[in-house]
Write a protein that holds these residues in place. Structure first.
Motif, PDB file in Angstrom:
ATOM      1  N   ASN A 152     -13.642  10.191 -29.850  1.00 42.38           N
ATOM      2  CA  ASN A 152     -14.070   8.797 -29.957  1.00 42.38           C
ATOM      3  C   ASN A 152     -15.124   8.614 -31.040  1.00 42.38           C
ATOM      4  O   ASN A 152     -15.137   7.603 -31.740  1.00 42.38           O
ATOM      5  CB  ASN A 152     -14.602   8.307 -28.611  1.00 42.38           C
ATOM      6  CG  ASN A 152     -13.508   7.908 -27.644  1.00 42.38           C
ATOM      7  OD1 ASN A 152     -13.115   6.751 -27.570  1.00 42.38           O
ATOM      8  ND2 ASN A 152     -12.996   8.885 -26.915  1.00 42.38           N
ATOM      9  N   ALA A 153     -16.027   9.599 -31.191  1.00 44.38           N
ATOM     10  CA  ALA A 153     -17.041   9.525 -32.241  1.00 44.38           C
ATOM     11  C   ALA A 153     -16.391   9.565 -33.617  1.00 44.38           C
ATOM     12  O   ALA A 153     -16.778   8.815 -34.528  1.00 44.38           O
ATOM     13  CB  ALA A 153     -18.038  10.670 -32.083  1.00 44.38           C
ATOM     14  N   ARG A 154     -15.408  10.431 -33.780  1.00 40.71           N
ATOM     15  CA  ARG A 154     -14.708  10.533 -35.070  1.00 40.71           C
ATOM     16  C   ARG A 154     -13.996   9.224 -35.411  1.00 40.71           C
ATOM     17  O   ARG A 154     -14.054   8.727 -36.548  1.00 40.71           O
ATOM     18  CB  ARG A 154     -13.713  11.692 -35.024  1.00 40.71           C
ATOM     19  CG  ARG A 154     -12.984  11.917 -36.341  1.00 40.71           C
ATOM     20  CD  ARG A 154     -12.109  13.163 -36.280  1.00 40.71           C
ATOM     21  NE  ARG A 154     -11.092  13.057 -35.238  1.00 40.71           N
ATOM     22  CZ  ARG A 154     -11.096  13.765 -34.112  1.00 40.71           C
ATOM     23  NH1 ARG A 154     -12.079  14.627 -33.877  1.00 40.71           N
ATOM     24  NH2 ARG A 154     -10.141  13.619 -33.225  1.00 40.71           N
ATOM     25  N   GLU A 155     -13.335   8.640 -34.427  1.00 41.43           N
ATOM     26  CA  GLU A 155     -12.625   7.380 -34.676  1.00 41.43           C
ATOM     27  C   GLU A 155     -13.596   6.234 -34.943  1.00 41.43           C
ATOM     28  O   GLU A 155     -13.352   5.392 -35.816  1.00 41.43           O
ATOM     29  CB  GLU A 155     -11.736   7.057 -33.473  1.00 41.43           C
ATOM     30  CG  GLU A 155     -10.610   8.051 -33.255  1.00 41.43           C
ATOM     31  CD  GLU A 155      -9.884   7.827 -31.941  1.00 41.43           C
ATOM     32  OE1 GLU A 155     -10.270   6.880 -31.223  1.00 41.43           O
ATOM     33  OE2 GLU A 155      -8.953   8.604 -31.637  1.00 41.43           O
ATOM     34  N   ALA A 156     -14.716   6.194 -34.196  1.00 40.84           N
ATOM     35  CA  ALA A 156     -15.689   5.120 -34.393  1.00 40.84           C
ATOM     36  C   ALA A 156     -16.330   5.199 -35.773  1.00 40.84           C
ATOM     37  O   ALA A 156     -16.526   4.168 -36.434  1.00 40.84           O
ATOM     38  CB  ALA A 156     -16.772   5.199 -33.310  1.00 40.84           C
ATOM     39  N   LEU A 157     -16.637   6.416 -36.240  1.00 41.31           N
ATOM     40  CA  LEU A 157     -17.226   6.553 -37.576  1.00 41.31           C
ATOM     41  C   LEU A 157     -16.218   6.189 -38.652  1.00 41.31           C
ATOM     42  O   LEU A 157     -16.582   5.589 -39.670  1.00 41.31           O
ATOM     43  CB  LEU A 157     -17.737   7.979 -37.778  1.00 41.31           C
ATOM     44  CG  LEU A 157     -18.488   8.229 -39.080  1.00 41.31           C
ATOM     45  CD1 LEU A 157     -19.669   7.279 -39.225  1.00 41.31           C
ATOM     46  CD2 LEU A 157     -18.960   9.678 -39.168  1.00 41.31           C
ATOM     47  N   GLY A 158     -14.958   6.538 -38.432  1.00 42.55           N
ATOM     48  CA  GLY A 158     -13.922   6.139 -39.392  1.00 42.55           C
ATOM     49  C   GLY A 158     -13.818   4.632 -39.513  1.00 42.55           C
ATOM     50  O   GLY A 158     -13.707   4.087 -40.617  1.00 42.55           O
ATOM     51  N   ARG A 159     -13.864   3.948 -38.375  1.00 42.18           N
ATOM     52  CA  ARG A 159     -13.820   2.479 -38.414  1.00 42.18           C
ATOM     53  C   ARG A 159     -15.055   1.929 -39.107  1.00 42.18           C
ATOM     54  O   ARG A 159     -14.984   0.975 -39.886  1.00 42.18           O
ATOM     55  CB  ARG A 159     -13.722   1.925 -36.986  1.00 42.18           C
ATOM     56  CG  ARG A 159     -12.397   2.195 -36.303  1.00 42.18           C
ATOM     57  CD  ARG A 159     -12.260   1.374 -35.027  1.00 42.18           C
ATOM     58  NE  ARG A 159     -13.276   1.731 -34.054  1.00 42.18           N
ATOM     59  CZ  ARG A 159     -13.113   2.679 -33.117  1.00 42.18           C
ATOM     60  NH1 ARG A 159     -11.989   3.365 -33.055  1.00 42.18           N
ATOM     61  NH2 ARG A 159     -14.069   2.928 -32.243  1.00 42.18           N
TER      62      ARG A 159
ATOM     63  N   HIS B 284     -20.391  13.241 -34.676  1.00 43.86           N
ATOM     64  CA  HIS B 284     -19.474  13.520 -35.776  1.00 43.86           C
ATOM     65  C   HIS B 284     -20.134  13.054 -37.060  1.00 43.86           C
ATOM     66  O   HIS B 284     -20.713  11.959 -37.118  1.00 43.86           O
ATOM     67  CB  HIS B 284     -18.137  12.801 -35.583  1.00 43.86           C
ATOM     68  CG  HIS B 284     -17.146  13.093 -36.664  1.00 43.86           C
ATOM     69  ND1 HIS B 284     -16.516  14.307 -36.786  1.00 43.86           N
ATOM     70  CD2 HIS B 284     -16.696  12.331 -37.704  1.00 43.86           C
ATOM     71  CE1 HIS B 284     -15.707  14.279 -37.838  1.00 43.86           C
ATOM     72  NE2 HIS B 284     -15.805  13.095 -38.403  1.00 43.86           N
ATOM     73  N   GLN B 285     -20.067  13.893 -38.100  1.00 48.84           N
ATOM     74  CA  GLN B 285     -20.640  13.579 -39.409  1.00 48.84           C
ATOM     75  C   GLN B 285     -19.535  13.491 -40.444  1.00 48.84           C
ATOM     76  O   GLN B 285     -18.618  14.305 -40.457  1.00 48.84           O
ATOM     77  CB  GLN B 285     -21.657  14.641 -39.833  1.00 48.84           C
ATOM     78  CG  GLN B 285     -22.915  14.681 -38.996  1.00 48.84           C
ATOM     79  CD  GLN B 285     -23.916  15.705 -39.511  1.00 48.84           C
ATOM     80  OE1 GLN B 285     -23.534  16.773 -39.981  1.00 48.84           O
ATOM     81  NE2 GLN B 285     -25.205  15.373 -39.436  1.00 48.84           N
ATOM     82  N   ALA B 286     -19.660  12.492 -41.332  1.00 51.63           N
ATOM     83  CA  ALA B 286     -18.707  12.330 -42.430  1.00 51.63           C
ATOM     84  C   ALA B 286     -19.319  11.414 -43.476  1.00 51.63           C
ATOM     85  O   ALA B 286     -19.938  10.396 -43.128  1.00 51.63           O
ATOM     86  CB  ALA B 286     -17.372  11.754 -41.939  1.00 51.63           C
ATOM     87  N   GLY B 287     -19.186  11.786 -44.739  1.00 49.51           N
ATOM     88  CA  GLY B 287     -19.653  10.935 -45.822  1.00 49.51           C
ATOM     89  C   GLY B 287     -21.145  10.668 -45.801  1.00 49.51           C
ATOM     90  O   GLY B 287     -21.593   9.638 -46.308  1.00 49.51           O
ATOM     91  N   GLY B 288     -21.922  11.589 -45.228  1.00 55.76           N
ATOM     92  CA  GLY B 288     -23.356  11.383 -45.150  1.00 55.76           C
ATOM     93  C   GLY B 288     -23.797  10.475 -44.021  1.00 55.76           C
ATOM     94  O   GLY B 288     -24.980  10.122 -43.934  1.00 55.76           O
TER      95      GLY B 288
END
Length: 576
Positions: free
Chosen positions: A397-404, A298-302
């Motif tokens: 789980n990847a999306r939630e882990a990157l958000g944290r 999952h990618q977000a915010g670079g």
């Protein structure tokens, strides 16, 4: 993964362009232009070395003026791949910065493209080039080991090189998962976990035998033949044939009950309950997946997060999140593809990999991993069914882990900004080194350094210093602090002299990029795409102590010409 097979040894034919083959006056190359670090000079340097490149499969390394490796790449034809950088194509900012910083190239020929892929992954992990996707937090995974070197095999947790003869089962996502599983296996199969020296010294059964977690072969409570049966049952269970073991135990329990041997029947009942506990504690246990690793990105915010779930023997053996360093311009499929090659560089690969993205060079990676593992590997991107559900679960789980992770990073950035404001620092510190020392009534003197930054505490950067006696009186805290700081910063001056300029507030753009600025209008010299350069030098030094330790630290930094690095001393007491 079971067994004790070693990875296939790869033989590579070096085809290295020596440093002496630098452009000469006869090559009509402008040395001033090459030294300037512009896009044109990078192309000129690459063109010079491309004439010496082999037209075969292999790996190439792009190297900056300071000798640091900028990029490691593979190619089916090295010459064609390198010449592609010379053509006046429209580069993205990442490639433009890389070409502009290139000063020399080195090549290594391999027998095939698959070997080139494996060598590329190995070199990226070892050299950590700034323009490659870098695997962070690459700690070895824990395994369960059942030894074969002793007449009474031992079950234990193992991490690191496989130096022991035995069967390895794993990987497990965490040490906690391994410990929990070993405890349950001890109840189910009564295997010993004590060391060989403890085993040989026993004269009576230990506590584990009393609580029914060991058969006590050390004192003859069970014969070697009967204990060997228990060991084989454990191996069969961990190899994936758990149903066969459970059926055999159930049959033995029924047979003991019919013979009115209820005490023995109760032992089999307890072992069956322990086996059931192992399988129920593993979380999601898919029916159609016996052995697989599931990857989702999952990618977000670079930033990137890759979540991995490990399935062995039809059971979920845990998951772990990784946050690889990669340029913002790279898509999820490119990041995941590069990550996979590095991830399995030093780990056994299961027979099935389930991915969330259709990675480039999937067939090549399949052949490379199959060659390395000595068995067929399948890489799949499922779109429906149970396997797709597993990938979707990993992606969530990847999306939630990157958000944290992003939330923690933002909080850490606020703390660092507040720290800079409180102490009047010119810049927000990106690397903080904290020093303390200790001794036992003047003996066993030791110093310690911990490191913190925007991602929090960086435990992989911690260091310990064994402090000698000859340089100071026993228990002299000030002398111990001086010795520790002298050793630390002397080493930095030798290993990272270019970064010293950054620490002293000099030309930061050149220090960060390592090769000067790119031509205006072509690419930005600063790394604004989220690829922060690994910083070796601290922006702030904190010492544990009062005015004496503070003075000692300032004296050392001043003597080394590093007086501009800010120092903070924290004293104990109500007025600290």
């Amino acid at each position: 993964m079971t067994g004790n097979k070693k990875n296939v040894d790869l033989q590579f034919e070096p085809h290295v362009v020596p440093r002496e083959a630098m452009p000469t006056a006869g090559d009509h190359v402008d040395f001033a232009e090459i030294a300037s670090g512009t896009l044109a000079s990078g192309r000129a340097a690459i063109a010079r070395y491309a004439r010496l490149a082999p037209a075969s499969a292999g790996v190439y390394r792009m190297i900056g003026a300071d000798g640091d490796v900028l990029y490691v790449g593979k190619a089916k034809n090295i010459k064609k791949r390198v010449l592609a950088y010379v053509r006046p194509n429209a580069y993205d900012s990442r490639v433009a910065r890389m070409v502009a910083a290139t000063h020399t190239l080195e090549f290594v020929s391999t027998r095939s493209e698959t070997e080139a892929l494996l060598l590329e992954a190995n070199l990226i992990k070892r050299l950590r080039p700034r323009f490659n996707v870098l695997l962070r937090d690459d700690k070895s995974f824990p395994y369960i080991l059942i030894t074969r070197e002793h007449r009474a095999p031992q079950i234990l947790k193992h991490r690191g090189a496989r130096t022991h003869v035995g069967d390895y089962f794993g990987p497990f996502a965490s040490v906690w998962a391994v410990n929990r599983t070993i405890t349950a296996l001890e109840r189910a199969f009564l295997l010993r976990s004590c060391s060989d020296s403890v085993y040989d010294a026993r004269t009576r059964p230990c506590l584990l035998h009393q609580i029914k977690r060991c058969a006590a072969p050390c004192t003859g409570e069970i014969s070697n033949d009967d204990y060997a049966v228990l060991v084989e049952e454990a191996r069969v269970f961990l190899s994936g044939r758990s149903q066969a073991v459970k059926q055999q135990l159930a049959a033995n329990m029924e047979k003991a009950a019919q013979a009115l041997d209820f005490e023995r029947a109760a032992i089999y009942r307890d072992r069956l309950a322990a086996l059931a506990a192992i399988q129920t504690q593993q979380g999601i246990n898919p029916r159609g997946v016996e052995e697989a690793d599931v990857f989702a990105i999952h990618q977000a915010g670079g930033f990137n997060c890759i979540e991995i779930f490990f399935f062995r023997t039809g059971q979920n053996w845990g998951n772990r999140a990784f946050f690889p360093k990669a340029d913002r311009s790279l898509g999820p499929e490119e990041v995941l593809g590069s990550f996979l090659a590095q991830f399995y560089d030093d780990k056994p690969c299961p027979r099935l990999l389930l991915l969330s993205e259709n990675i480039p060079d999937r067939d090549l990676l399949t052949r490379a991993l199959s060659q390395k593992s000595s068995h067929k590997i399948e890489i799949s991107t499922p779109r429906r069914g149970e396997k797709h559900a597993l990938v979707a679960h990993a992606h969530a789980n990847a999306r939630e882990a990157l958000g944290r992770r992003l939330a923690e990073t933002a909080s850490q950035e606020k703390l660092l900004a507040a720290l800079a404001a409180t102490f009047g620092l010119e810049t927000v510190p990106r690397r903080i080194e904290v020093f303390d020392n200790s001794h036992i009534q003047g003996s066993n003197a030791v110093g310690a350094m911990i490191v913190a930054g925007p991602d929090g505490l960086q435990k992989g950067q911690y260091r310990k210093f064994n402090i000698g006696k000859s340089a100071h009186a026993p228990g002299d805290d000030y002398a111990m602090m001086r010795e520790m700081l002298m050793r630390r910063f002397n080493r930095l001056l030798k290993e990272a002299p270019a970064a010293a300029a950054l620490a002293l507030g000099q030309d930061e753009s050149r220090c960060a990029d390592g090769a000067g600025a790119v031509e205006a209008g072509e690419a930005d010299a600063d790394d604004d795409d989220g690829n922060e350069v690994e910083q070796a030098w601290p922006n702030l030094v904190i010492v544990d102590g009062g005015a004496g330790q503070f003075t000692a630290a300032r004296e050392i930094l001043r003597a080394l010409g590093l007086a501009q690095i800010p120092v903070i001393a924290i004293a104990k007491g109500p007025d600290r």
